[in-house]
Motif scaffolding. Sequence first.
Motif, PDB file in Angstrom:
ATOM      1  N   LYS A  72       0.835  -1.210   0.000  1.00 20.28           N
ATOM      2  CA  LYS A  72       0.000   0.000   0.000  1.00 20.28           C
ATOM      3  C   LYS A  72       0.865   1.253   0.000  1.00 20.28           C
ATOM      4  CE  LYS A  72      -3.930  -2.023   2.499  1.00 20.28           C
ATOM      5  NZ  LYS A  72      -4.070  -3.102   1.627  1.00 20.28           N
ATOM      6  N   ARG A  74       1.544   4.871   1.210  1.00 21.84           N
ATOM      7  CA  ARG A  74       1.215   5.635   2.413  1.00 21.84           C
ATOM      8  C   ARG A  74       2.220   6.767   2.601  1.00 21.84           C
ATOM      9  NH1 ARG A  74      -3.213   3.478   2.312  1.00 21.84           N
ATOM     10  NH2 ARG A  74      -3.769   1.667   3.527  1.00 21.84           N
ATOM     11  N   ASN A 113      -7.492   6.463  -5.694  1.00 23.57           N
ATOM     12  CA  ASN A 113      -6.505   6.269  -4.638  1.00 23.57           C
ATOM     13  C   ASN A 113      -5.163   5.882  -5.245  1.00 23.57           C
ATOM     14  OD1 ASN A 113      -8.768   6.582  -3.059  1.00 23.57           O
ATOM     15  ND2 ASN A 113      -8.958   4.429  -2.578  1.00 23.57           N
ATOM     16  N   ILE A 115      -1.936   3.894  -5.853  1.00 19.67           N
ATOM     17  CA  ILE A 115      -1.574   2.486  -5.743  1.00 19.67           C
ATOM     18  C   ILE A 115      -0.207   2.305  -6.392  1.00 19.67           C
ATOM     19  CG2 ILE A 115      -3.948   1.619  -5.661  1.00 19.67           C
ATOM     20  CD1 ILE A 115      -3.744   1.025  -8.660  1.00 19.67           C
TER      21      ILE A 115
END
Length: 179
Positions: A72, A74, A113, A115
């Motif tokens: 992920k 972040r 989002n 990725i």
Amino acid sequence: MGLDNLEPRPLSETDSSTANTPPSSVTDTLNALDPLNDFAPSPPSSSVPWPNSTFIIRCLSSGHVLTLIDGKVRLAPPGGRASIYWACVETKGWLGFRNVSSGKYLGYGPRGNLICVADRHQNWENFCVRLRPDGGYVLLVTEWERLWHVGMKMVRGVEILAKVGEGGSDGVVWEFVRV
């Protein structure tokens, strides 16, 4: 009379053709503001994102870095077990960022989002990096003919990185630290 016959003549103390010299305080101020002068402030620690270079991509407001952890994307404090190195590449004039550890490309998914799953640099992995007048960079992604800022959005009470808005100043301000 040709120009090669002209010789400079010394200025005497009584010569009225001398130029006025500004006071030293004005000269010092101008020297300090001159970006080409040795007295100028030191350059920022950020580098210009450029293909064939590797970077740590840091958020200026928090100091956290763009990481890939457990698959992920972040923002996290530097250190720990997250992968923080991003190789900058160029395809058809667009920049892309490949995570050095995974070999996958930074992009965005169907909900916007961020990725890091693509094996190749394609449309959803195209980035534009724009310098801001007051420092740092905004990171923009393409969607059709538009550029969207990369910023933070709330998903189920958690802030995540995503494409957040067209134009404006919704994006995170980044710094690229070349490694």
